[in-house]
Design an enzyme around this catalytic site. Structure first.
Site, PDB file in Angstrom:
ATOM      1  N   ARG A   2      -2.831  -1.965  -3.293  1.00  0.00           N
ATOM      2  CA  ARG A   2      -3.781  -1.034  -3.192  1.00  0.00           C
ATOM      3  C   ARG A   2      -3.717  -0.083  -4.146  1.00  0.00           C
ATOM      4  O   ARG A   2      -2.957   0.775  -4.202  1.00  0.00           O
ATOM      5  CB  ARG A   2      -3.953  -0.820  -1.788  1.00  0.00           C
ATOM      6  CG  ARG A   2      -5.090   0.069  -1.396  1.00  0.00           C
ATOM      7  CD  ARG A   2      -5.204   0.832   0.051  1.00  0.00           C
ATOM      8  NE  ARG A   2      -6.709   1.502  -0.048  1.00  0.00           N
ATOM      9  CZ  ARG A   2      -6.862   2.217   0.943  1.00  0.00           C
ATOM     10  NH1 ARG A   2      -5.992   2.466   1.969  1.00  0.00           N
ATOM     11  NH2 ARG A   2      -7.969   2.841   1.184  1.00  0.00           N
ATOM     12  N   HIS A  22     -13.319   3.330  -0.171  1.00  0.00           N
ATOM     13  CA  HIS A  22     -13.148   2.514   1.172  1.00  0.00           C
ATOM     14  C   HIS A  22     -13.910   0.951   0.362  1.00  0.00           C
ATOM     15  O   HIS A  22     -14.614   0.240   1.189  1.00  0.00           O
ATOM     16  CB  HIS A  22     -13.837   2.629   2.188  1.00  0.00           C
ATOM     17  CG  HIS A  22     -13.393   3.894   3.022  1.00  0.00           C
ATOM     18  ND1 HIS A  22     -14.214   4.810   3.866  1.00  0.00           N
ATOM     19  CD2 HIS A  22     -11.955   3.934   3.472  1.00  0.00           C
ATOM     20  CE1 HIS A  22     -13.190   5.431   4.323  1.00  0.00           C
ATOM     21  NE2 HIS A  22     -12.086   4.898   4.368  1.00  0.00           N
ATOM     22  N   GLY A  35     -13.693   5.638  10.403  1.00  0.00           N
ATOM     23  CA  GLY A  35     -12.364   5.547  10.908  1.00  0.00           C
ATOM     24  C   GLY A  35     -11.886   7.121  10.981  1.00  0.00           C
ATOM     25  O   GLY A  35     -12.721   8.048  11.061  1.00  0.00           O
ATOM     26  N   GLU A  44      -8.432  -4.766   5.258  1.00  0.00           N
ATOM     27  CA  GLU A  44      -8.624  -4.346   3.887  1.00  0.00           C
ATOM     28  C   GLU A  44      -7.278  -5.216   3.062  1.00  0.00           C
ATOM     29  O   GLU A  44      -7.398  -5.770   2.134  1.00  0.00           O
ATOM     30  CB  GLU A  44      -8.096  -2.933   3.561  1.00  0.00           C
ATOM     31  CG  GLU A  44      -9.337  -2.396   3.720  1.00  0.00           C
ATOM     32  CD  GLU A  44      -9.425  -0.665   4.053  1.00  0.00           C
ATOM     33  OE1 GLU A  44      -8.796  -0.454   5.088  1.00  0.00           O
ATOM     34  OE2 GLU A  44      -9.697   0.157   3.033  1.00  0.00           O
ATOM     35  N   ASN A  82       0.891  -1.180  -0.055  1.00  0.00           N
ATOM     36  CA  ASN A  82      -0.097   0.047  -0.137  1.00  0.00           C
ATOM     37  C   ASN A  82       1.009   1.092   0.076  1.00  0.00           C
ATOM     38  O   ASN A  82       1.530   1.508   1.004  1.00  0.00           O
ATOM     39  CB  ASN A  82      -0.884   0.144   1.366  1.00  0.00           C
ATOM     40  CG  ASN A  82      -2.006   1.057   1.292  1.00  0.00           C
ATOM     41  OD1 ASN A  82      -2.020   1.979   0.666  1.00  0.00           O
ATOM     42  ND2 ASN A  82      -2.861   1.094   2.323  1.00  0.00           N
ATOM     43  N   GLY A 123     -11.414   8.468   8.035  1.00  0.00           N
ATOM     44  CA  GLY A 123     -12.126   8.761   6.917  1.00  0.00           C
ATOM     45  C   GLY A 123     -13.454   7.911   7.434  1.00  0.00           C
ATOM     46  O   GLY A 123     -13.203   6.561   7.778  1.00  0.00           O
ATOM     47  N   ARG A 159     -12.417  15.967   7.712  1.00  0.00           N
ATOM     48  CA  ARG A 159     -13.203  16.389   6.404  1.00  0.00           C
ATOM     49  C   ARG A 159     -14.631  16.780   6.783  1.00  0.00           C
ATOM     50  O   ARG A 159     -15.411  16.323   7.727  1.00  0.00           O
ATOM     51  CB  ARG A 159     -13.087  15.207   5.617  1.00  0.00           C
ATOM     52  CG  ARG A 159     -11.808  15.084   4.988  1.00  0.00           C
ATOM     53  CD  ARG A 159     -11.905  13.758   3.964  1.00  0.00           C
ATOM     54  NE  ARG A 159     -10.942  12.837   4.710  1.00  0.00           N
ATOM     55  CZ  ARG A 159     -10.859  11.595   4.067  1.00  0.00           C
ATOM     56  NH1 ARG A 159     -11.545  11.178   3.228  1.00  0.00           N
ATOM     57  NH2 ARG A 159      -9.888  10.822   4.893  1.00  0.00           N
TER      58      ARG A 159
HETATM   59  P1  ADP Z   1      -7.924   5.388   9.285  1.00  0.00           P
HETATM   60  O1  ADP Z   1      -9.308   5.886   8.570  1.00  0.00           O
HETATM   61  O2  ADP Z   1      -6.759   6.355   9.343  1.00  0.00           O
HETATM   62  O3  ADP Z   1      -7.590   4.172   8.956  1.00  0.00           O
HETATM   63  P2  ADP Z   1      -8.916   4.252  11.827  1.00  0.00           P
HETATM   64  O4  ADP Z   1      -9.850   3.280  11.278  1.00  0.00           O
HETATM   65  O5  ADP Z   1      -7.601   3.526  12.674  1.00  0.00           O
HETATM   66  O6  ADP Z   1      -8.421   5.176  11.002  1.00  0.00           O
HETATM   67  O7  ADP Z   1      -9.782   4.921  13.045  1.00  0.00           O
HETATM   68  C1  ADP Z   1      -9.223   6.189  13.755  1.00  0.00           C
HETATM   69  C2  ADP Z   1     -10.222   6.507  14.630  1.00  0.00           C
HETATM   70  O8  ADP Z   1     -10.619   5.639  15.623  1.00  0.00           O
HETATM   71  C3  ADP Z   1      -9.849   7.789  15.346  1.00  0.00           C
HETATM   72  O9  ADP Z   1     -10.865   8.720  15.363  1.00  0.00           O
HETATM   73  C4  ADP Z   1      -9.832   6.986  16.809  1.00  0.00           C
HETATM   74  O10 ADP Z   1     -10.203   8.052  17.705  1.00  0.00           O
HETATM   75  C5  ADP Z   1     -10.974   6.073  16.851  1.00  0.00           C
HETATM   76  N1  ADP Z   1     -10.817   5.244  17.785  1.00  0.00           N
HETATM   77  C6  ADP Z   1      -9.931   4.342  18.047  1.00  0.00           C
HETATM   78  N2  ADP Z   1     -10.178   3.375  19.206  1.00  0.00           N
HETATM   79  C7  ADP Z   1     -11.240   4.136  19.878  1.00  0.00           C
HETATM   80  C8  ADP Z   1     -11.910   3.749  20.899  1.00  0.00           C
HETATM   81  N3  ADP Z   1     -11.718   2.902  21.609  1.00  0.00           N
HETATM   82  N4  ADP Z   1     -13.284   4.717  21.179  1.00  0.00           N
HETATM   83  C9  ADP Z   1     -13.327   5.682  20.316  1.00  0.00           C
HETATM   84  N5  ADP Z   1     -12.844   5.960  19.081  1.00  0.00           N
HETATM   85  C10 ADP Z   1     -11.608   5.225  18.917  1.00  0.00           C
END
Ligand code: ADP
Length: 416
Positions: A107, A196, A226, A402, A23, A228, A257
């Protein structure tokens, strides 16, 4: 002679083979090595801050501690060479030689309208990835760099591209067209593409396995939450609508965003705040969303929830906007499909925040969406059902993967 050939053929047959997933981003190359027979991760890692000060390499053999060190890496090609060296290294590597890699899956973010599935990479595919540069200027160029670096470093290995947009090429025209002059679609390809896709496809198939029904019979809404965030309506295994659009800016509120917005805000910002296009792009993509609304200097939902807990009302409002928009999309997609069998939560937030899941599903009993609070709050489970007894709609928490989906698609394509 014959005996030696037969012996070598036997060894070759018994040799464990691997699939490497790459990736490549604008300043990083993430890699995951899977055993081909079990589709199981054996190594994963990341080369980050490529071409900048402080390039860091993270490397982890499955079941062992992650190791991190700093070393200068100038570009994607050198990063891929380093990855090849690490994987075959006597101390930390797992491969006897690069020949043990059966295939490489890449990817790639944008395949435009021409690519509706994973494909073996050839000159035509690379040309299409290039043609999509204007549609994904931050992603497709480094994705192609990663492919070309692998072609040089792993010369004999077959390479496959798995596109984020491919899963959404089943959208009907009435769902992907914007209300703009048709010529802008025909000539400039301005339309909804969706992103996604690899994640939405992966979790919808796991959902069908958990529900124990063929995916062709199910109407599922998948929420990838996430940094995004996007949400997809999947009818019979086909994406029929999705919240991200021409770019990954549209739709849900995200970490930084803004998601859906009246385009006239752009005219206002230009006329009254004297912002230029670059500044507005920055504002919408990097300073908005949870970061902009909560105003606590963080886009991380954990920080925002903490601020909310300690009485920060702006943080509370940001969370409500975030949740409300998810709820609105689930409702819209249930209507678009005429029914709904399951809602799936995935991504860092979807997988880890019982509070957000509970808020999204609150007050939907009349529609058959009911959460079991105990199941929802169970911290031990990673892939589980959280609907209550009174509910008719399955509610599932499914960790996305993914890389695994790319590995599966790569293997499927090669075996075909
Ligand atoms: P990306 O889109 O960069 O792959 P991720 O899927 O890792 O991101 O998600 C990141 C988000 O998940 C962040 O906003 C983080 O705060 C949130 N997050 C991770 N663990 C928790 C948790 N235990 N409670 C609430 N939010 C969480």
């Amino acid at each position: 002679m014959y005996k030696i050939a037969a012996y070598l053929a036997k060894i070759y047959r018994n040799r464990i083979m691997y699939v490497l997933i790459i990736n490549a981003g604008s300043s990083s190359v993430k890699f995951t090595l899977f055993r081909k027979d079990k589709v199981q991760v054996v190594v994963d890692g990341l080369v980050e801050r490529i071409g900048r000060n402080g390039t860091a390499v993270h490397y982890q053999n499955s079941g062992k501690d992650r190791i991190t060190w700093k070393t200068p890496v100038a570009d994607a090609r050198r990063a891929v060479r380093l990855i090849a060296e690490l994987l075959t290294d006597k101390a930390c590597g797992v491969l006897r030689s690069k020949e043990e890699i059966a295939a490489i899956g890449h990817r790639v973010v944008h395949g435009g309208e021409k690519i509706n599935s994973s494909v073996i990479i050839d000159a035509r595919v690379k040309q299409i990835i290039k043609e999509c540069f204007p549609l994904a200027p931050l992603h497709n160029p480094p994705n192609l760099d990663g492919i070309e670096a692998c072609e040089i470093i792993f010369q004999q290995v077959r390479q496959v591209a798995v596109f984020d947009t491919a899963f959404h090429t089943t959208l009907p025209q009435y769902a992907y067209l914007y209300g703009l002059p048709y010529a802008l679609y025909k000539e400039d390809k301005i339309r909804r593409y969706g992103f996604h896709g690899t994640s939405h496809k992966y979790v919808s198939h796991i959902a069908a396995e958990i529900i124990n029904r063929p995916i062709e019979t199910l109407k599922i809404v998948t929420c990838h939450l996430g940094n995004g965030c996007s949400i997809t309506a999947i009818d019979g295994g086909r994406s029929i609508d999705t919240s991200m659009g021409f770019t990954p800016l549209e739709g849900l509120l995200m970490g930084t965003r803004c998601g859906d917005i009246d385009p006239a805000v752009v005219f206002y910002l230009m006329a009254h705040k004297r912002l230029d296009l670059k500044q507005i792009n920055d504002l919408f993509n990097k300073q908005s969303g949870l970061l902009g609304l909560a105003g606590i200097g963080s886009s991380d939902l954990r920080d925002i929830l903490e601020a909310r807990e300690s009485g920060n009302r702006q943080a509370d409002t940001a969370v409500r906007v975030f949740v409300y928009r998810i709820k609105k999309y689930i409702g819209a997609y249930a209507f678009a499909m005429g029914a709904i069998d399951a809602v799936v939560f995935t991504g860092g937030i979807g997988e880890n925040s019982p509070l957000i899941r509970q808020m999204v599903c609150q007050d939907l009993e009349e529609l058959g969406i009911v959460i079991d609070p105990e199941e929802n709050a169970d911290p031990k489970k990673t892939c589980f059902e959280i609907q209550g007894k009174a509910g008719t709609v399955k509610i599932l928490v499914i960790p996305t993967d993914e890389e695994k989906e790319i590995a599966l698609q790569t293997l499927k394509l090669l075996s075909a």
